[in-house]
Design an enzyme around this catalytic site. Structure first.
Site, PDB file in Angstrom:
ATOM      1  N   LEU A  33      -9.514  -3.376  -7.938  1.00  0.00           N
ATOM      2  CA  LEU A  33      -9.166  -2.462  -9.031  1.00  0.00           C
ATOM      3  C   LEU A  33     -10.168  -2.526 -10.178  1.00  0.00           C
ATOM      4  O   LEU A  33     -10.740  -3.573 -10.476  1.00  0.00           O
ATOM      5  CB  LEU A  33      -7.770  -2.812  -9.554  1.00  0.00           C
ATOM      6  N   HIS A  37      -8.760   2.803 -11.850  1.00  0.00           N
ATOM      7  CA  HIS A  37      -7.424   2.633 -11.265  1.00  0.00           C
ATOM      8  C   HIS A  37      -6.391   2.337 -12.355  1.00  0.00           C
ATOM      9  O   HIS A  37      -5.276   2.833 -12.314  1.00  0.00           O
ATOM     10  CB  HIS A  37      -7.418   1.442 -10.295  1.00  0.00           C
ATOM     11  N   GLN A 154     -11.797  14.774  -2.603  1.00  0.00           N
ATOM     12  CA  GLN A 154     -10.580  14.129  -2.078  1.00  0.00           C
ATOM     13  C   GLN A 154      -9.342  14.695  -2.761  1.00  0.00           C
ATOM     14  O   GLN A 154      -8.342  14.996  -2.118  1.00  0.00           O
ATOM     15  CB  GLN A 154     -10.667  12.616  -2.295  1.00  0.00           C
ATOM     16  N   SER A 186     -16.412   2.658 -10.009  1.00  0.00           N
ATOM     17  CA  SER A 186     -16.157   2.685  -8.573  1.00  0.00           C
ATOM     18  C   SER A 186     -16.141   1.255  -8.077  1.00  0.00           C
ATOM     19  O   SER A 186     -16.918   0.419  -8.572  1.00  0.00           O
ATOM     20  CB  SER A 186     -17.282   3.466  -7.879  1.00  0.00           C
TER      21      SER A 186
END
Ligand code: PAF
Length: 282
Positions: A33, A37, A154, A186
């Site tokens: 994470l 996130h 996505q 990321s």
């Protein structure tokens, strides 16, 4: 925070929450994470009574030769961060539970949404994503699911799938979270050496320059792409996978900039792929 690995136990726990009138908000992740996130979890915390996080490095979305085995993992760190964000339920299944022997069912969104951009370099990727997200939705049964806009395609694919399959889940797209120097957060950023990381900053600076051109009245996509291509080509270790300007809904390439235009970039540095995107006119 409860940690559950068993699918049936998770389904029962989530069903009970729904039956008691709780709203379930859900953040599916592959772990390791970061602030991106955490921004989803914080928003999920605000929107739901029961905040669910899943951590599952999904093998079916990795192609041959991609970084499945190397993908960064640190469960203890993730667990501590999840507690800090007020996660109620952490779902942490084994790959064999999600894909038991004999597993044969896949969910795929067809057409340009999955065959362009990432779909060219990673032809089986989105089938893996939509399959696992569908499975996670049937296990967690969330009212709301949150995804980051860094993975712009996505998000578009999952939104399409949710609409097409009439899944009773609200899909929420959340803004990209960047490091102080502008690099989009990321889990894969840990792969970058100091030198390459410095070169990777060109992604964000190119997006910013493109937006500046568009906001100053440049509507010719060709001109903006020429600027972007030459900026990216200046960095010795970056190989451009694609630089495109597309309609944000259909992801079809456009010739002229308007309010729905988004620029999407992907580069490879060795085995690491970095993607980024941004609207051109806010
Ligand atoms: O964005 C990710 O981390 C993954 O693609 C997802 C949505 C958790 C599916 O494995």
């Amino acid at each position: 925070m409860e940690i559950i690995s068993d699918i049936k136990a998770m389904q029962n726990r989530c069903l009970a929450a729904r039956d008691s009138g709780q709203t379930i908000s859900f953040v599916p992740t592959m772990g390791f994470l970061h602030e991106g996130h955490l921004s989803l979890l914080r928003e999920g915390r605000k929107r739901g009574d029961l905040l669910v996080l899943s951590i599952f490095v999904n093998p079916t979305q990795f192609g041959q030769g991609e970084d499945l085995d190397l993908y960064p993992r640190d469960f203890e760190r993730d667990e501590a961060m999840a507690r800090e964000c007020g996660v109620d339920l952490l779902f942490y299944p084994e790959a064999e539970a999600i894909y038991p022997p004999g597993y044969a069912t896949y969910v795929a969104v067809e057409g340009p949404l999955t065959t362009t951009l990432e779909g060219v370099c990673r032809p089986t990727h989105f089938r893996g994503v939509t399959t696992v997200v569908t499975k996670l939705f049937t296990i967690v049964m969330p009212h709301i699911a949150l995804f980051g806009r860094k993975d712009f395609q996505q998000l578009a694919v999952i939104t399409r799938m949710t609409t097409d399959l009439n899944l009773p889940v609200e899909i929420v797209g959340m803004p990209i979270i960047r490091e102080q120097d502008g690099l989009a957060m990321s889990s894969r950023n840990v792969y970058l050496s100091k030198d390459v990381r410095q070169q990777a900053l060109v992604l964000n600076s190119t997006l910013r320059q493109a937006a500046e051109m568009a906001q100053n009245g440049e509507s010719d996509v060709e001109k903006i792409l020429t600027m972007a291509g030459s900026r990216l080509a200046n960095e010795a270790d970056l190989k451009i996978d694609y630089v495109k300007i597309c309609n944000a809904q259909s992801l079809e390439e456009v010739d002229t900039i308007n309010h729905e235009s988004v620029m999407l970039l992907a580069v490879s540095v060795g085995k690491t792929r970095l993607i980024d995107n941004g609207n051109l006119i806010s």
